[in-house]
Scaffold this active site. Structure first.
Site, PDB file in Angstrom:
ATOM      1  N   SER A 167       3.166  -0.879   3.318  1.00  0.00           N
ATOM      2  CA  SER A 167       3.721   0.390   3.774  1.00  0.00           C
ATOM      3  C   SER A 167       2.667   1.327   4.364  1.00  0.00           C
ATOM      4  CB  SER A 167       4.451   1.094   2.628  1.00  0.00           C
ATOM      5  OG  SER A 167       3.605   1.239   1.502  1.00  0.00           O
ATOM      6  N   ASP A 414       2.164  10.524  -4.842  1.00  0.00           N
ATOM      7  CA  ASP A 414       1.749   9.578  -3.802  1.00  0.00           C
ATOM      8  C   ASP A 414       0.371   9.954  -3.281  1.00  0.00           C
ATOM      9  OD1 ASP A 414       1.411   7.861  -1.707  1.00  0.00           O
ATOM     10  OD2 ASP A 414       3.327   8.277  -0.740  1.00  0.00           O
ATOM     11  N   HIS A 417      -0.320   6.854   0.461  1.00  0.00           N
ATOM     12  CA  HIS A 417       0.101   7.042   1.850  1.00  0.00           C
ATOM     13  C   HIS A 417      -0.451   8.365   2.386  1.00  0.00           C
ATOM     14  CE1 HIS A 417       3.055   4.290  -0.007  1.00  0.00           C
ATOM     15  NE2 HIS A 417       2.919   3.652   1.141  1.00  0.00           N
TER      16      HIS A 417
END
Length: 447
Positions: A167, A414, A417
């Site tokens: 991702s 997170d 990312h």
């Protein structure tokens, strides 16, 4: 003139005194006036020649020893430019530099780009600070050109590009979609190629006949669940290290540009398989099973991926390795309350590449160099898109708690990312720069 020390096993250290100098890897010796005053006689001439020969042999021996002791793995940390310098031509190293203030507006916003997904849409989900968007990468020895979407689309006219990986690879593709959105919007044609359109995306820019895709493959090699309790964020999985993941291997052959990356999934519990047999595991805690490090699995995954690309009969594309993207969890691990709340970049003095990030980076680069050497036999190009060290300095660029809907019952921050817009946009500035460089090389070769 020098003394030799044996400070660690299998490695000899040579300390030169001031009368010996280092010049670009060669040694020079100061000649004393008393030596110059020798009378020129056959005996003295022969003696000088013999002495000079001994000195040259000795310095060659010293040079060999010092070179053999300078592997980056022996140091606590190092600069990635030390590794890149082996193969780079004498041009500007765009990956060596600093993040500098850039007060101008970013290329796009979450309001101007309608292709942004919530996972990266930090402003939509309430991030209160904006300073993280006002830094730009500045190489030490040159200027990195701003991303020019019209120029990019002309370069890829009639071509295709895919991101292969996890991702974070999609994070880069989403950045590219937004960077191009000021010139053109694509048609989402994902449903024509896959039923799993959340993970396998394809976009088509009709005016440029350009296809952009992402093949989701977090390990690059074949994998399967091995946990009897089912799949979860940290469940046990099987990896088949000598078998490429067919999700991308069967699709990638006709793409012109392939950007390969992988990283964070290799920290989870994994059982390693080779030649249809279990060879060990990482962090699986299974009785009587051999412990194998995550670095071995990481190395073999990239080796298999690169060899697969080399084996594809019709593959003529340029392969870019986008190097490991570090996470920045502080105050706990990712599943134990860790967060990344910083609002400014680190300086190069505050943060150095070391530990697991260094090992992952070196592993990737070593496998890329081997693929690069083998690929030349088929005319294939393997290139290093080096993002590890520059992203190590950006703890402020992650979504933290602003990468998920506040209505979802998820407690994990997170710090893997990257917010869009944000520092990940620099990856595509690098990509465009490298694509233009490849075009110039091809033109020079034809001329």
């Amino acid at each position: 003139m020098f003394k030799i020390q044996e400070n660690r096993p299998n490695c000899i250290h040579i300390n030169l005194i001031p009368n010996a100098k280092f010049l670009t890897g060669h040694y020079t010796m100061k000649v004393y006036a008393t030596e110059l005053s020798w009378r020129i006689t056959p005996y003295n001439t022969q003696r000088k020649v013999s002495l000079l020969a001994l000195i040259l042999i000795l310095f060659a021996f010293i040079h060999l020893l010092t070179n053999n002791c300078q592997s980056p793995l022996l140091f606590r940390y190092f600069k990635t430019s030390d590794v890149r310098g082996i193969a780079l031509e004498k041009k500007c190293d765009i990956f060596s530099g600093n993040w500098v203030p850039h007060p101008e507006e970013p290329y796009y916003s979450n309001e101007s780009c309608h292709l942004m997904i919530d996972q990266h849409n930090c402003m939509k989900l309430g991030r209160p600070d904006k300073e993280f968007m006002n830094w730009r990468w500045k190489p030490n020895e040159c200027e990195l050109p701003l991303f020019n979407p019209a120029q990019f689309l002309e370069l890829v006219r009639g071509k295709s590009m895919t991101f292969v990986g996890d991702s974070v690879g999609r994070n880069q593709m989403q950045s590219l979609l937004c960077l191009l959105s000021s010139v053109a919007y694509p048609e989402d044609i994902s449903h024509k190629y896959s039923s799993n359109t959340d993970y396998f995306k394809r976009y088509f820019y009709a005016d440029y006949r350009f296809t952009l895709a992402i093949f989701w493959s977090p390990f690059l090699v074949k994998s399967s669940d091995a946990d009897p309790n089912g799949h979860s964020l940290n469940s046990l999985m099987n990896l088949y290290l000598d078998e490429a993941d067919e999700a991308w291997a069967k699709e990638v052959e006709n793409f012109d540009y392939v950007i390969v990356s992988a990283g964070q999934w290799f920290f989870r519990p994994l059982i390693y398989n080779e030649n249809s047999k279990v060879i060990g595991c990482h962090k699986c805690f299974i009785k009587n099973m051999t412990a194998v490090t995550k670095y071995y699995g990481y190395r073999m995954a990239f080796r298999t991926a690169f060899r697969t690309l080399q084996s594809l009969k019709n593959y003529k594309g340029i392969t870019f390795l986008r190097t490991f993207s570090p996470s920045h969890f502080e105050n706990g691990d990712w599943n134990k309350g860790g967060n990344c709340a910083r609002t400014r970049p680190f300086t190069s003095q505050e943060m150095k590449l070391e530990g697991y990030a260094m090992e992952f980076y070196l592993t990737q680069v070593e496998e890329l160099r081997a693929a690069e050497k083998e690929g030349t036999k088929r005319g294939l190009k393997f290139r290093l898109l080096d993002t590890t060290e520059i992203m190590l300095l950006r703890p402020d660029g992650h979504p933290n708690q602003y990468g998920q809907s506040p209505h979802k019952n998820v407690a994990v921050n997170d710090c893997v990312h990257w917010c869009l817009p944000g520092p990940v946009d620099a990856w595509n500035e690098f990509l465009l720069y490298m694509m233009k460089t490849e075009g110039q090389r091809s033109l020079q070769g034809r001329l």
